[in-house]
Write a protein that holds these residues in place. Structure first.
Motif, PDB file in Angstrom:
ATOM      1  N   SER A 114      10.293 -22.063  40.048  1.00  0.00           N
ATOM      2  CA  SER A 114      10.549 -23.047  38.991  1.00  0.00           C
ATOM      3  C   SER A 114      11.948 -23.644  39.097  1.00  0.00           C
ATOM      4  CB  SER A 114      10.363 -22.415  37.609  1.00  0.00           C
ATOM      5  OG  SER A 114      11.263 -21.343  37.416  1.00  0.00           O
ATOM      6  N   TYR A 292       1.395 -30.882  36.080  1.00  0.00           N
ATOM      7  CA  TYR A 292       1.333 -29.419  36.109  1.00  0.00           C
ATOM      8  C   TYR A 292       0.486 -28.972  37.290  1.00  0.00           C
ATOM      9  CZ  TYR A 292       3.789 -29.031  31.710  1.00  0.00           C
ATOM     10  OH  TYR A 292       4.764 -29.077  30.745  1.00  0.00           O
ATOM     11  N   ILE A 301       2.029 -20.151  38.696  1.00  0.00           N
ATOM     12  CA  ILE A 301       3.043 -19.513  37.862  1.00  0.00           C
ATOM     13  C   ILE A 301       4.251 -19.065  38.687  1.00  0.00           C
ATOM     14  CG2 ILE A 301       3.496 -17.572  36.289  1.00  0.00           C
ATOM     15  CD1 ILE A 301       1.584 -19.655  35.151  1.00  0.00           C
ATOM     16  N   ASP A 302       5.428 -19.166  38.093  1.00  0.00           N
ATOM     17  CA  ASP A 302       6.637 -18.544  38.634  1.00  0.00           C
ATOM     18  C   ASP A 302       6.714 -17.130  38.062  1.00  0.00           C
ATOM     19  OD1 ASP A 302       9.197 -17.584  39.192  1.00  0.00           O
ATOM     20  OD2 ASP A 302      10.198 -19.470  38.730  1.00  0.00           O
ATOM     21  N   THR A 305       9.640 -16.219  35.574  1.00  0.00           N
ATOM     22  CA  THR A 305       9.689 -16.776  34.223  1.00  0.00           C
ATOM     23  C   THR A 305       8.361 -16.675  33.482  1.00  0.00           C
ATOM     24  OG1 THR A 305       9.064 -19.004  34.959  1.00  0.00           O
ATOM     25  CG2 THR A 305      11.422 -18.443  34.982  1.00  0.00           C
ATOM     26  N   GLY A 306       7.266 -16.531  34.221  1.00  0.00           N
ATOM     27  CA  GLY A 306       5.943 -16.551  33.617  1.00  0.00           C
ATOM     28  C   GLY A 306       5.466 -17.944  33.263  1.00  0.00           C
ATOM     29  N   GLU A 307       6.237 -18.970  33.658  1.00  0.00           N
ATOM     30  CA  GLU A 307       5.908 -20.343  33.299  1.00  0.00           C
ATOM     31  C   GLU A 307       5.160 -21.053  34.424  1.00  0.00           C
ATOM     32  OE1 GLU A 307       9.584 -22.188  32.355  1.00  0.00           O
ATOM     33  OE2 GLU A 307       9.904 -21.040  30.510  1.00  0.00           O
ATOM     34  N   GLN A 308       4.339 -22.019  34.039  1.00  0.00           N
ATOM     35  CA  GLN A 308       3.626 -22.833  35.004  1.00  0.00           C
ATOM     36  C   GLN A 308       4.564 -23.855  35.634  1.00  0.00           C
ATOM     37  OE1 GLN A 308       0.235 -24.889  33.387  1.00  0.00           O
ATOM     38  NE2 GLN A 308      -0.500 -25.570  35.383  1.00  0.00           N
TER      39      GLN A 308
END
Length: 397
Positions: A114, A292, A301-302, A305-308
């Motif tokens: 990310s 996205y 996912i990263d 961070t757990g983020e897309q």
């Protein structure tokens, strides 16, 4: 057999424009010299004669037309070369780090992705894809992973940005000579075929199985960059690749085709184009203006961070490709004035054009049907190298 690079000297209209963007940058190199400003170009004259009507329209809509180049980010030493965003001048001068990343299912999710300003994706043997992330200001990171081996077409892409290039392993018959040459500031794992391995950069985690457990340790990397005496600032040969909309502006691509769902390998699974097997696609979110990333049936996912992963721009760069041997090692043409197709996606629209590149120290320039640079939104960019043999597999909705 087709050649995969050229050092031709022909100048393109876009090359003239992008050279003009470095006017006034005067960035220091590792040798302490400053870049010389180019001579006034036809494009600069064009900038000065933008009509009052165009200017008023841009002020009203907040958009930038491709011909209104005075409203683009200028390379003034205060904007990132990779994202076009405002940045501390000392950070602007720092060369990016290009890192080879595993993208097989067993190697996912990756960590640190990310933070990448640009990610390249391209097919490799086995007809899956591999990634290369370009990182700015990576000194404040802890680690990046998970690291895999090099292919020459990724190296040529890294050279577009004057990047320090990191990998663990390589297809030695096809990229070994390049990696060991002085053309690449190379951070390599201690494997066969590498003349000067980096002893501190790469570590293994016990949380994953080999070979999917190698990560790049930033502190170790810093030691190896110093040990190998690589310049941390851009060299004189560095050139600007992208044309970004100016601060507070958006590209005027309103006449472009709607492009909210992007499938670089199509919607069918297990096709031989590379992207199909990883089930790659991008979905546009109108609320934040970002694309996205999805793969393997869900969000990309990263791990850190757990983020897309989300990007302001997506680019499909079509390339000539071929199979090199019985191991399915691939080659892609990353140079040439070949008029190959490019599709640039930003703000939910697509601009089509062509790309050209003339030497290792030149970027691939993207221009529209009029020969004007295709304008990107400021922010992060994902670039897919599309094998032209499978161009018909691409789906855009």
């Amino acid at each position: 057999m087709r050649k995969f690079r050229t050092d031709g000297k022909r100048m393109h209209k876009a090359a003239v424009f992008f050279s003009a963007l470095i006017l006034g940058a005067a960035l220091l190199t590792g040798c302490g010299k400053k870049t010389e400003p180019p001579q006034e170009s036809e494009t600069q004259t064009k900038q000065e004669t933008v009509s009052a009507t165009e200017q008023a329209k841009a002020n009203e809509t907040g958009a930038v037309t491709n011909t209104q180049q005075a409203a683009l980010v200028e390379n003034d030493g205060q904007h990132s070369y990779l994202t076009g965003e405002k940045m501390d001048p000392e950070q602007v001068k720092q060369r990016p780090l290009a890192v080879m990343l595993n993208n097989i299912l067993e190697g996912c999710p990756q960590t640190g992705t990310s933070k990448a300003s640009i990610i390249y994706e391209a097919p490799v043997e086995g007809r899956i894809t591999r990634l290369m992330g370009l990182f700015e200001n990576y000194g404040d990171m802890d680690k990046i992973g998970y690291i895999r081996s090099s292919r020459d077409y990724f190296v040529y892409c890294a050279l577009e940005f004057d990047a320090i290039y990191a990998h663990f392993g390589q297809a030695t018959p096809y990229v070994g000579g390049l990696l060991n040459s002085d053309r690449v500031d190379n951070i390599s794992g201690p494997v066969a075929g590498i003349n000067h391995p980096a002893p501190n950069t790469f570590l293994r985690t016990t949380e994953r199985k080999m070979p999917h457990n190698v990560y790049l340790d930033i502190k170790g990397l810093q030691k190896d960059i110093d040990k190998m005496k690589y310049s941390r600032t851009y060299h004189d040969a560095h050139k600007t690749k992208f044309a970004f909309a100016a601060d507070g502006q958006k590209p005027d691509n309103s006449k472009g085709k709607t492009a909210e769902m992007l499938y670089p390998g199509g919607k069918e699974k297990d096709q031989p184009n590379g992207y199909s097997k990883v089930q790659a696609w991008f979905e546009y979110n109108e609320e934040d203006g970002k694309y996205y990333r999805y793969q393997y049936g869900g969000p990309h996912i990263d791990e850190s961070t757990g983020e897309q992963l989300a990007f302001d721009n997506v680019i499909f760069q079509y390339c000539y490709g071929e199979v090199r041997d019985e191991n399915d090692y691939l080659a892609f043409g990353c140079h040439g004035d070949n008029g190959m197709k490019v599709q640039v996606f930003t703000q939910g629209k697509m601009t089509e054009g062509t790309w050209s590149r003339y030497a290792d120290t030149d970027p691939a320039y993207y221009v529209d049907e009029n020969g004007d640079p295709i304008v990107l939104s400021q922010g992060k960019t994902w670039i897919c190298l599309i094998w032209d043999q499978y161009a018909d597999d691409v789906v855009i909705e």
